[in-house]
Design a protein around this motif. Structure first.
Motif, mmCIF file in Angstrom:
data_model
loop_
_atom_site.group_PDB
_atom_site.id
_atom_site.type_symbol
_atom_site.label_atom_id
_atom_site.label_comp_id
_atom_site.label_asym_id
_atom_site.label_seq_id
_atom_site.Cartn_x
_atom_site.Cartn_y
_atom_site.Cartn_z
ATOM 1 N N PHE A 98 93.150 78.781 8.571
ATOM 2 C CA PHE A 98 92.254 79.679 9.298
ATOM 3 C C PHE A 98 92.273 81.075 8.688
ATOM 4 N N TRP A 99 91.073 81.652 8.586
ATOM 5 C CA TRP A 99 90.868 82.925 7.906
ATOM 6 C C TRP A 99 89.963 83.815 8.740
ATOM 7 N N GLN A 100 90.076 85.104 8.508
ATOM 8 C CA GLN A 100 89.220 86.075 9.195
ATOM 9 C C GLN A 100 87.780 85.906 8.715
ATOM 10 N N TYR A 101 86.837 85.921 9.653
ATOM 11 C CA TYR A 101 85.434 85.802 9.285
ATOM 12 C C TYR A 101 84.919 87.141 8.760
ATOM 13 N N VAL A 102 84.182 87.072 7.663
ATOM 14 C CA VAL A 102 83.570 88.259 7.067
ATOM 15 C C VAL A 102 82.070 88.045 7.036
ATOM 16 N N GLU A 103 81.324 88.943 7.624
ATOM 17 C CA GLU A 103 79.863 88.851 7.659
ATOM 18 C C GLU A 103 79.289 89.284 6.311
ATOM 19 N N PRO A 104 78.611 88.382 5.589
ATOM 20 C CA PRO A 104 78.034 88.754 4.284
ATOM 21 C C PRO A 104 76.705 89.483 4.451
ATOM 22 N N LYS A 105 76.779 90.772 4.740
ATOM 23 C CA LYS A 105 75.573 91.536 5.075
ATOM 24 C C LYS A 105 74.834 92.061 3.848
ATOM 25 N N ARG A 106 75.475 92.041 2.679
ATOM 26 C CA ARG A 106 74.839 92.617 1.500
ATOM 27 C C ARG A 106 75.354 91.900 0.262
ATOM 28 N N GLU A 107 74.834 92.305 -0.893
ATOM 29 C CA GLU A 107 75.270 91.711 -2.144
ATOM 30 C C GLU A 107 76.622 92.294 -2.570
ATOM 31 N N VAL A 108 77.334 91.532 -3.357
ATOM 32 C CA VAL A 108 78.601 92.016 -3.905
ATOM 33 C C VAL A 108 78.322 93.085 -4.952
ATOM 34 N N ASP A 109 79.005 94.216 -4.845
ATOM 35 C CA ASP A 109 78.932 95.268 -5.858
ATOM 36 C C ASP A 109 79.830 94.835 -7.014
ATOM 37 N N PRO A 110 79.261 94.525 -8.197
ATOM 38 C CA PRO A 110 80.094 93.983 -9.271
ATOM 39 C C PRO A 110 81.142 94.959 -9.789
#
Length: 271
Positions: A98-110
């Motif tokens: 089990f892991w903390q949920y992270v909302e993917p609200k935007r693109e990854v900044d490379p």
């Protein structure tokens, strides 16, 4: 397979007093990722397939240990959940963490992803837990399970090389698909020991083979590294990845044309 995985995730959470009445499958591949809505909780559930067609249980234990160590040091990783014991739990033929949920609200900044990977390397520099050396043993086991061929022999020859460099704990498969906005790196199941450039090989391979600009920028964002050692590590990492493609072909035939193209590239550049 995802139906039984979801059931395992929901039932293990319920055993710890956490109810999810709206679970959602985020990904169904090597593992099944289940967001146990409305909880800020993600279950990572093994597919139930036997190794090497499915994940090794040892990898689940390693992933928790390495990610927890990096999280305690403040590195940018998706942390194990604090809502219940993160695992590993065994239920219905599956292994669940089990892991903390992270909302993917935007693109990854490379750029931030590259900087974050360096921070993870710094955090793992003092990790003393047992880890495999490179992906040598995994590559050997996978290739031994495949029908002998020129392609399999190529992958063995390249993947069993031993680049010489200072070894430490690594992510093991540090391409940008394993990084969420934040950035937050995840999927430490294939963590291993080796030179840091082995992790950078994942970014370099994506940049070269797929012309992925984000991976190229992330590699630049990482900063100083040994380009010669990176060049040694790249075919070692690529051979392991493409061996994994080969073992997955029976259930994912769509990988066939991609694999043929990648093997041709590997042979032309490193054989």
């Amino acid at each position: 397979m995802s139906e039984s995985a979801v059931r395992a995730a929901v039932e293990v959470a319920a055993e710890h007093g956490l109810r999810s009445d709206d679970p959602r499958v985020l990904r169904d591949a090597w593992h099944v990722l289940v967001h146990l809505r409305p909880l800020p909780l993600v279950a990572r559930v093994s597919s139930g397939r036997p190794y090497p067609e499915g994940p090794s249980e040892d990898g689940v234990v390693i992933e928790l240990a390495v990610a927890s160590h990096a999280a305690r040091a403040g590195a940018p990783v998706v942390p194990p959940s604090g809502l219940l014991p993160p695992g590993p739990h065994r239920h219905g033929g599956h292994v669940v963490t089990f892991w903390q949920y992270v909302e993917p609200k935007r693109e990854v900044d490379p750029v931030a992803a590259g900087e974050g990977l360096r921070a993870i390397h710094e955090a793992l520099a003092d990790y003393e837990g047992e880890l495999p050396s490179l992906h040598t043993d995994d590559l050997a086991r996978i290739s031994d399970s495949l029908e002998p061929s020129d392609d399999v022999e190529l992958l063995r020859q390249l993947g069993l090389r031993q680049p010489v460099g200072r070894a430490q704990a690594l992510h093991g498969d540090a391409h940008l698909a394993n990084c969420l906005p934040g950035p937050l790196w995840h999927d430490f199941e294939t963590a291993c020991r080796g030179p840091r450039e082995l992790d950078l090989a994942a970014l370099s391979l994506s940049a070269r083979v797929r012309n992925d600009d984000a991976s190229r920028i992330a590699l630049e964002g990482y900063g100083d590294h040994d380009p010669d050692l990176l060049e040694q590590c790249l075919p070692v990492y690529a051979a392991w990845v493409y061996a994994s493609f080969m073992i997955a072909l029976p259930r994912r035939p769509e990988l066939g044309p991609v694999l043929a193209e990648r093997l041709g590239w590997l042979r032309a550049n490193y054989a």
